[in-house]
Design a protein around this motif. Structure first.
Motif, PDB file in Angstrom:
ATOM      1  N   THR A  90       1.471 -47.102  -5.420  1.00 34.67           N
ATOM      2  CA  THR A  90       0.227 -47.435  -6.120  1.00 34.67           C
ATOM      3  C   THR A  90      -0.540 -48.495  -5.350  1.00 34.67           C
ATOM      4  N   ARG A  91       0.162 -49.501  -4.873  1.00 32.26           N
ATOM      5  CA  ARG A  91      -0.473 -50.583  -4.120  1.00 32.26           C
ATOM      6  C   ARG A  91      -1.133 -50.034  -2.846  1.00 32.26           C
ATOM      7  N   LEU A  92      -0.460 -49.117  -2.154  1.00 27.68           N
ATOM      8  CA  LEU A  92      -1.035 -48.512  -0.944  1.00 27.68           C
ATOM      9  C   LEU A  92      -2.364 -47.828  -1.259  1.00 27.68           C
ATOM     10  N   PHE A  93      -2.390 -47.032  -2.337  1.00 31.56           N
ATOM     11  CA  PHE A  93      -3.620 -46.343  -2.726  1.00 31.56           C
ATOM     12  C   PHE A  93      -4.711 -47.325  -3.159  1.00 31.56           C
ATOM     13  N   THR A  94      -4.328 -48.362  -3.882  1.00 29.85           N
ATOM     14  CA  THR A  94      -5.285 -49.326  -4.402  1.00 29.85           C
ATOM     15  C   THR A  94      -5.888 -50.181  -3.294  1.00 29.85           C
ATOM     16  N   ILE A  95      -5.042 -50.733  -2.450  1.00 31.39           N
ATOM     17  CA  ILE A  95      -5.509 -51.623  -1.377  1.00 31.39           C
ATOM     18  C   ILE A  95      -6.423 -50.887  -0.400  1.00 31.39           C
ATOM     19  N   THR A  96      -6.120 -49.643  -0.120  1.00 28.85           N
ATOM     20  CA  THR A  96      -6.907 -48.878   0.853  1.00 28.85           C
ATOM     21  C   THR A  96      -8.138 -48.216   0.241  1.00 28.85           C
ATOM     22  N   GLY A  97      -8.254 -48.233  -1.072  1.00 22.58           N
ATOM     23  CA  GLY A  97      -9.388 -47.613  -1.743  1.00 22.58           C
ATOM     24  C   GLY A  97      -9.272 -46.098  -1.846  1.00 22.58           C
ATOM     25  N   THR A  98      -8.128 -45.543  -1.506  1.00 25.36           N
ATOM     26  CA  THR A  98      -7.976 -44.089  -1.527  1.00 25.36           C
ATOM     27  C   THR A  98      -7.614 -43.549  -2.904  1.00 25.36           C
ATOM     28  N   ALA A  99      -7.326 -44.409  -3.837  1.00 29.54           N
ATOM     29  CA  ALA A  99      -7.019 -43.952  -5.201  1.00 29.54           C
ATOM     30  C   ALA A  99      -8.214 -43.226  -5.800  1.00 29.54           C
ATOM     31  N   ASP A 100      -9.421 -43.587  -5.381  1.00 31.43           N
ATOM     32  CA  ASP A 100     -10.627 -42.938  -5.890  1.00 31.43           C
ATOM     33  C   ASP A 100     -10.949 -41.655  -5.138  1.00 31.43           C
ATOM     34  N   TYR A 101     -10.348 -41.460  -3.978  1.00 30.37           N
ATOM     35  CA  TYR A 101     -10.647 -40.291  -3.167  1.00 30.37           C
ATOM     36  C   TYR A 101      -9.621 -39.175  -3.318  1.00 30.37           C
ATOM     37  N   LEU A 102      -8.348 -39.543  -3.332  1.00 27.60           N
ATOM     38  CA  LEU A 102      -7.287 -38.543  -3.436  1.00 27.60           C
ATOM     39  C   LEU A 102      -7.178 -38.019  -4.859  1.00 27.60           C
ATOM     40  N   PRO A 103      -6.831 -36.747  -5.036  1.00 27.56           N
ATOM     41  CA  PRO A 103      -6.668 -36.175  -6.376  1.00 27.56           C
ATOM     42  C   PRO A 103      -5.297 -36.544  -6.944  1.00 27.56           C
ATOM     43  N   LEU A 104      -5.202 -37.761  -7.481  1.00 26.67           N
ATOM     44  CA  LEU A 104      -3.937 -38.281  -7.999  1.00 26.67           C
ATOM     45  C   LEU A 104      -3.734 -37.854  -9.444  1.00 26.67           C
ATOM     46  N   ALA A 105      -2.483 -37.567  -9.794  1.00 24.06           N
ATOM     47  CA  ALA A 105      -2.127 -37.200 -11.164  1.00 24.06           C
ATOM     48  C   ALA A 105      -0.836 -37.923 -11.534  1.00 24.06           C
ATOM     49  N   GLU A 106      -0.694 -38.265 -12.783  1.00 25.13           N
ATOM     50  CA  GLU A 106       0.470 -39.034 -13.230  1.00 25.13           C
ATOM     51  C   GLU A 106       1.775 -38.256 -13.196  1.00 25.13           C
ATOM     52  N   THR A 107       1.708 -36.927 -13.329  1.00 25.16           N
ATOM     53  CA  THR A 107       2.922 -36.105 -13.335  1.00 25.16           C
ATOM     54  C   THR A 107       2.662 -34.806 -12.574  1.00 25.16           C
ATOM     55  N   MET A 108       3.731 -34.078 -12.322  1.00 29.85           N
ATOM     56  CA  MET A 108       3.616 -32.783 -11.663  1.00 29.85           C
ATOM     57  C   MET A 108       2.797 -31.813 -12.515  1.00 29.85           C
ATOM     58  N   ASP A 109       3.105 -31.726 -13.801  1.00 29.09           N
ATOM     59  CA  ASP A 109       2.356 -30.827 -14.689  1.00 29.09           C
ATOM     60  C   ASP A 109       0.877 -31.177 -14.719  1.00 29.09           C
ATOM     61  N   ALA A 110       0.582 -32.462 -14.771  1.00 31.03           N
ATOM     62  CA  ALA A 110      -0.814 -32.896 -14.783  1.00 31.03           C
ATOM     63  C   ALA A 110      -1.505 -32.535 -13.472  1.00 31.03           C
ATOM     64  N   ALA A 111      -0.792 -32.622 -12.368  1.00 29.71           N
ATOM     65  CA  ALA A 111      -1.372 -32.271 -11.068  1.00 29.71           C
ATOM     66  C   ALA A 111      -1.746 -30.799 -11.015  1.00 29.71           C
ATOM     67  N   VAL A 112      -0.869 -29.950 -11.497  1.00 35.03           N
ATOM     68  CA  VAL A 112      -1.141 -28.508 -11.485  1.00 35.03           C
ATOM     69  C   VAL A 112      -2.285 -28.188 -12.444  1.00 35.03           C
ATOM     70  N   ARG A 113      -2.269 -28.788 -13.647  1.00 30.96           N
ATOM     71  CA  ARG A 113      -3.360 -28.555 -14.606  1.00 30.96           C
ATOM     72  C   ARG A 113      -4.697 -29.032 -14.038  1.00 30.96           C
ATOM     73  N   GLN A 114      -4.677 -30.202 -13.419  1.00 34.37           N
ATOM     74  CA  GLN A 114      -5.881 -30.782 -12.825  1.00 34.37           C
ATOM     75  C   GLN A 114      -6.439 -29.855 -11.737  1.00 34.37           C
ATOM     76  N   ALA A 115      -5.571 -29.338 -10.893  1.00 34.78           N
ATOM     77  CA  ALA A 115      -6.005 -28.433  -9.825  1.00 34.78           C
ATOM     78  C   ALA A 115      -6.498 -27.108 -10.414  1.00 34.78           C
ATOM     79  N   ASP A 116      -5.821 -26.609 -11.436  1.00 29.50           N
ATOM     80  CA  ASP A 116      -6.231 -25.348 -12.067  1.00 29.50           C
ATOM     81  C   ASP A 116      -7.615 -25.443 -12.704  1.00 29.50           C
ATOM     82  N   SER A 117      -7.979 -26.625 -13.151  1.00 23.54           N
ATOM     83  CA  SER A 117      -9.250 -26.782 -13.855  1.00 23.54           C
ATOM     84  C   SER A 117     -10.432 -26.978 -12.907  1.00 23.54           C
ATOM     85  N   ARG A 118     -10.167 -27.164 -11.630  1.00 23.99           N
ATOM     86  CA  ARG A 118     -11.260 -27.323 -10.664  1.00 23.99           C
ATOM     87  C   ARG A 118     -11.829 -25.962 -10.300  1.00 23.99           C
ATOM     88  N   PRO A 119     -13.156 -25.945 -10.043  1.00 19.76           N
ATOM     89  CA  PRO A 119     -13.785 -24.663  -9.654  1.00 19.76           C
ATOM     90  C   PRO A 119     -13.290 -24.170  -8.311  1.00 19.76           C
TER      91      PRO A 119
END
Length: 119
Positions: A90-119
């Motif tokens: 988390t610190r790596l993503f936060t310090i570098t500012g990439t947390a706002d750029y990368l498609p981060l998800a709290e869990t595996m299921d959330a990651a798949v759902r998040q990707a499925d919902s994108r056009p």
């Protein structure tokens, strides 16, 4: 370096999952590069990098994730990074500012759902 496997892959109908465990740095990132190349060739609906078991990551992992995100976006393919993330990641993503750029998800299921919902 131990003989412990740091990167494993598993494929399903919905996703190609690259699981990353332990410490990923410049000495260990090649294994992850190979797994990501395998994911690209598999052409899944979504590629997910699971960092829930990653204890430490440096800029080599971050660089790989950013390249993967750019490549997937350029080809119209779905990509996600799943947690839950350890504090060092988390610190790596936060310090570098990439947390706002990368498609981060709290869990595996959330990651798949998040990707499925994108056009």
């Amino acid at each position: 370096m131990s003989d412990e496997q740091l990167v494993t892959v598993r494929e399903s109908e919905r996703a190609f999952v690259v699981e990353v465990a332990g410490e990923i740095d410049v000495d260990a990132v090649n294994e992850l590069h190979e797994a990501m190349a395998r994911a690209w060739r598999a052409n899944p609906a979504v590629t997910v990098v699971d960092l829930s078991a990653t204890e430490f990551a440096d800029s080599s992992l971050l660089n790989l994730l950013l390249q993967a995100q750019q490549r997937h976006a350029a080809e119209g393919r779905q990509f996600a990074v799943a947690g839950p993330f350890r504090p060092t990641v988390t610190r790596l993503f936060t310090i570098t500012g990439t947390a706002d750029y990368l498609p981060l998800a709290e869990t595996m299921d959330a990651a798949v759902r998040q990707a499925d919902s994108r056009p």
